[in-house]
Motif scaffolding. Structure first.
Motif, PDB file in Angstrom:
ATOM      1  N   ARG A 177       0.834  -1.204   0.000  1.00 11.05           N
ATOM      2  CA  ARG A 177       0.000   0.000   0.000  1.00 11.05           C
ATOM      3  C   ARG A 177       0.870   1.256   0.000  1.00 11.05           C
ATOM      4  N   THR A 178       1.955   1.235   0.773  1.00  6.38           N
ATOM      5  CA  THR A 178       2.854   2.389   0.830  1.00  6.38           C
ATOM      6  C   THR A 178       3.492   2.665  -0.528  1.00  6.38           C
ATOM      7  N   ILE A 179       3.932   1.605  -1.211  1.00  2.00           N
ATOM      8  CA  ILE A 179       4.565   1.766  -2.526  1.00  2.00           C
ATOM      9  C   ILE A 179       3.568   2.303  -3.551  1.00  2.00           C
ATOM     10  N   ILE A 180       2.381   1.698  -3.606  1.00  4.91           N
ATOM     11  CA  ILE A 180       1.376   2.087  -4.599  1.00  4.91           C
ATOM     12  C   ILE A 180       0.918   3.525  -4.374  1.00  4.91           C
ATOM     13  N   SER A 181       0.609   3.883  -3.121  1.00 10.70           N
ATOM     14  CA  SER A 181       0.141   5.242  -2.839  1.00 10.70           C
ATOM     15  C   SER A 181       1.245   6.264  -3.079  1.00 10.70           C
TER      16      SER A 181
END
Length: 304
Positions: A177-181
Motif C-alpha cells: 500500500r505504501t509503494i502504490i500510494s
C-alpha cells in the motif's frame, strides 16, 4: 584478385535495448503466481497447478540452534529444478553477493532474486548491467523503488516483513500500500512540473531523472511490482492483486499443507478470479487446511 573484405559485424544491442529485453521477460508473470521452492518436487507441483514461475531458495537446519534457516539457492538444487520443469526460474541470492549471482547465471536461471532477508555480506547492490539476466529487488516505498530501478533492477517485490520468525502478511500489505500510494502521489506531482526541474524540485531532486521520466510516461512504476511475504491463502492473493500488485510470490509454506497440490492450485485460481467474489468464495473453501504448521514445529526462521 583477393576476396572483398568481410562486412563489419552488425552492432550489438544498446544498453537501453538490453534493459527493455530484461523488463519484458518479467511481464509474462502479470496477474499470476510465482512459487518459492526448495526442492524439485515443489517445482513439479507448481508447474502442474499452473504457477507462472519459480524462485529457488534453500532450507536447512543449523546445528548451532537446531532451527530451520533460509539461505541462498544451492547450484545443485537449481540445476535439478531446471531439469524437471520448463517454468521460468529465478535463483535467490544474498544482497550484493557477486559470486552467488555469477553462479546462478552460470547454472542457467532466467533471473536473480537479490534478497535482503538472507544473511547478507554487504549492503551494496550488485552491478546489474554486467549480467545478461534480470534482477528482482525488495523495496519498501517509492524512494527505494526508484533507487533500485536506477541501479538496474528490472523487477521489484515488497520487502518481506517478519514477526515471530514467520513472514508477515500484515507487513506485506502495508508495504504494498505504501509503494502504490507513494507512486500515485509522485506521478501527480510529476504532471505539474517540467522534466528540466527534476534536478532542483524538492520532491524529485533526490531521485533518478530517467526513472522519473519513465514513471511520468507510464503513469506507474516502469517495472513489474510483485507482492511477497507470508502469502499462503487465496484471499491474500486476491487482496494483493486488487491492491495493485502485478503478480504474487507465494510462500514455500504452502508445500507444508496436507495437500500441496490443492493448496497451491487454490492460490493460482484466486489470482485468475481475484475480481469475482463468488468464485473466490468457492476457491477459498478448498485450501487443504492450514499451511506452515511443519515450519512452526521445526522452529523455522528466516524468509520464505
Amino acid at each position: 584478385m583477393p576476396p572483398p573484405p568481410a562486412p563489419p559485424p552488425p552492432p550489438g544491442p544498446t544498453p537501453e535495448q538490453r534493459l527493455q529485453v530484461k523488463r519484458s521477460m518479467l511481464e509474462q508473470f502479470q496477474g499470476g503466481v510465482i512459487a518459492v521452492v526448495y526442492i524439485s518436487s515443489h517445482a513439479k507441483v507448481a508447474e502442474r497447478v499452473g504457477a507462472r514461475g519459480l524462485i529457488v531458495s534453500n532450507l536447512k537446519r543449523f546445528e548451532a540452534d537446531n532451527k530451520m534457516h533460509i539461505s541462498a539457492a544451492a547450484p545443485s538444487t537449481v540445476r535439478e529444478v531446471l531439469s524437471t520443469t520448463v517454468l521460468p526460474t529465478f535463483g535467490r541470492i544474498r544482497l550484493g553477493h557477486t559470486i552467488e549471482a555469477k553462479l546462478m547465471q552460470a547454472c542457467g536461471v532466467n533471473g536473480i532474486d537479490e534478497h535482503e532477508g538472507l544473511a547478507n555480506t554487504t549492503n551494496t547492490m550488485l552491478p546489474r548491467d554486467e549480467f545478461a539476466i534480470p534482477f528482482i529487488s525488495g523495496v519498501t516505498d517509492v524512494a527505494s523503488a526508484i533507487k533500485a530501478i536506477a541501479a538496474g533492477a528490472t523487477g521489484l517485490r515488497t520487502n518481506c516483513g517478519i514477526t515471530e520468525d514467520m513472514p508477515n502478511i500484515q507487513n506485506t500489505s502495508k508495504n504494498l500500500r505504501t509503494i502504490i500510494s507513494g507512486c500515485k502521489e509522485l506521478i501527480a506531482k510529476l504532471a505539474t512540473i517540467n522534466e528540466s526541474e527534476y534536478a532542483t524540485h524538492a520532491d524529485t531532486k533526490a531521485h533518478d531523472a530517467k526513472v522519473l521520466k519513465d514513471m511520468k510516461k507510464c503513469k506507474r512504476l516502469p517495472v513489474p511490482l510483485f507482492a511477497d511475504g507470508g502469502i499462503v491463502l487465496p484471499m491474500d492473493v486476491a487482496m494483493m492483486l486488487s491492491m495493485g500488485a502485478d503478480a504474487v510470490i507465494v510462500s514455500a509454506q504452502v508445500f507444508q499443507a496436507a495437500d500441496p497440490d490443492r493448496r497451491l492450485r487454490s492460490l493460482v485460481m484466486a489470482a485468475k478470479y481475484f475480481r469475482d467474489p463468488v468464485k473466490l468464495a468457492t476457491i477459498s473453501e478448498d485450501t487443504s487446511g492450514p499451511a506452515g504448521a511443519a515450519f512452526m514445529n521445526n522452529q523455522f526462521t528466516g524468509y520464505a
